[in-house]
Design a protein around this motif. Sequence first.
Motif, PDB file in Angstrom:
ATOM      1  N   HIS A 159     -77.696  40.025  41.323  1.00  0.00           N
ATOM      2  CA  HIS A 159     -78.232  39.777  42.714  1.00  0.00           C
ATOM      3  C   HIS A 159     -77.544  40.469  44.015  1.00  0.00           C
ATOM      4  N   ALA A 160     -77.926  41.695  43.723  1.00  0.00           N
ATOM      5  CA  ALA A 160     -77.197  42.855  44.554  1.00  0.00           C
ATOM      6  C   ALA A 160     -77.391  42.659  46.324  1.00  0.00           C
ATOM      7  N   ALA A 161     -78.742  42.378  46.326  1.00  0.00           N
ATOM      8  CA  ALA A 161     -79.112  42.135  47.795  1.00  0.00           C
ATOM      9  C   ALA A 161     -78.545  40.920  48.416  1.00  0.00           C
ATOM     10  N   ALA A 162     -78.417  39.709  47.696  1.00  0.00           N
ATOM     11  CA  ALA A 162     -77.621  38.746  48.105  1.00  0.00           C
ATOM     12  C   ALA A 162     -76.367  38.815  48.394  1.00  0.00           C
ATOM     13  N   GLY A 163     -75.742  39.521  47.520  1.00  0.00           N
ATOM     14  CA  GLY A 163     -74.151  40.126  47.786  1.00  0.00           C
ATOM     15  C   GLY A 163     -73.920  40.847  48.756  1.00  0.00           C
ATOM     16  N   LEU A 164     -74.778  41.813  48.913  1.00  0.00           N
ATOM     17  CA  LEU A 164     -74.715  42.539  50.368  1.00  0.00           C
ATOM     18  C   LEU A 164     -74.775  41.862  51.464  1.00  0.00           C
TER      19      LEU A 164
ATOM     20  N   LEU B 117     -71.328  29.038  44.934  1.00  0.00           N
ATOM     21  CA  LEU B 117     -72.386  29.286  44.208  1.00  0.00           C
ATOM     22  C   LEU B 117     -72.401  30.720  43.472  1.00  0.00           C
ATOM     23  N   GLY B 118     -72.076  31.537  44.223  1.00  0.00           N
ATOM     24  CA  GLY B 118     -72.034  33.064  43.617  1.00  0.00           C
ATOM     25  C   GLY B 118     -70.864  33.216  42.605  1.00  0.00           C
ATOM     26  N   LEU B 119     -69.807  32.464  42.665  1.00  0.00           N
ATOM     27  CA  LEU B 119     -68.869  32.457  41.553  1.00  0.00           C
ATOM     28  C   LEU B 119     -69.402  31.727  40.315  1.00  0.00           C
ATOM     29  N   GLY B 120     -70.151  30.292  40.660  1.00  0.00           N
ATOM     30  CA  GLY B 120     -70.598  29.898  39.242  1.00  0.00           C
ATOM     31  C   GLY B 120     -71.844  30.810  38.620  1.00  0.00           C
TER      32      GLY B 120
ATOM     33  N   GLY C 275     -67.136  35.935  46.322  1.00  0.00           N
ATOM     34  CA  GLY C 275     -68.308  35.163  45.962  1.00  0.00           C
ATOM     35  C   GLY C 275     -69.387  36.382  46.247  1.00  0.00           C
ATOM     36  N   ALA C 276     -69.316  36.989  47.464  1.00  0.00           N
ATOM     37  CA  ALA C 276     -70.244  38.104  47.394  1.00  0.00           C
ATOM     38  C   ALA C 276     -70.490  39.024  46.291  1.00  0.00           C
ATOM     39  N   ALA C 277     -69.204  39.606  45.703  1.00  0.00           N
ATOM     40  CA  ALA C 277     -69.174  40.441  44.769  1.00  0.00           C
ATOM     41  C   ALA C 277     -69.792  39.869  43.576  1.00  0.00           C
ATOM     42  N   ALA C 278     -69.565  38.678  43.424  1.00  0.00           N
ATOM     43  CA  ALA C 278     -69.886  37.601  42.136  1.00  0.00           C
ATOM     44  C   ALA C 278     -71.454  37.553  42.259  1.00  0.00           C
TER      45      ALA C 278
ATOM     46  N   SER D 255     -73.674  34.191  34.182  1.00  0.00           N
ATOM     47  CA  SER D 255     -74.354  35.181  33.673  1.00  0.00           C
ATOM     48  C   SER D 255     -73.433  36.258  32.952  1.00  0.00           C
ATOM     49  N   LEU D 256     -72.098  36.127  33.354  1.00  0.00           N
ATOM     50  CA  LEU D 256     -71.239  37.217  32.731  1.00  0.00           C
ATOM     51  C   LEU D 256     -70.685  36.714  31.472  1.00  0.00           C
ATOM     52  N   SER D 257     -71.062  35.618  31.037  1.00  0.00           N
ATOM     53  CA  SER D 257     -70.341  35.240  29.774  1.00  0.00           C
ATOM     54  C   SER D 257     -71.548  34.401  28.866  1.00  0.00           C
ATOM     55  N   GLU D 258     -71.208  34.123  27.810  1.00  0.00           N
ATOM     56  CA  GLU D 258     -72.456  33.670  26.741  1.00  0.00           C
ATOM     57  C   GLU D 258     -71.570  32.359  25.953  1.00  0.00           C
TER      58      GLU D 258
END
Length: 122
Positions: A94-99, A20-23, A85-88, A28-31
């Motif tokens: 979503h820094a809190a979710a990654g942490l 999910l994080g990778l997706g 995935g966490a870094a994504a 979010s990092l592209s257009e």
Amino acid sequence: MGNAWWNLTLRFLLELAALLGLGMAGWSLSEGWWRWILALALPLVAAALWGTFAVPDDPSRSGRAPVPVPGAVRLAVELAILFGGAAAFYLAGHAAAGLVMALLIALSYAFSLDRLGWLLRQ
């Protein structure tokens, strides 16, 4: 090599969260049309790597290894995908979710020392 049911459940949920994080990061990092490609391709590639590179007779999996690899390589694949995935999540805003995810990954592996030892001996 028995893992507690809660740790196996956590590990499965972390695998899903990594995809999910990778997706989300791909989106979010592209257009433009790249959003769709990366949002779909990043988790698909990660899932393919996860399912393809395995240690033969790994008791935490089916035991089948489409592409047999040493345990250290399998561990590197797992860590790259999970922490990726966490870094994504972090990169997607979503820094809190990654942490939290990174901490849960560390917790899961801390309670899987028998599996880690087995992987590193393969």
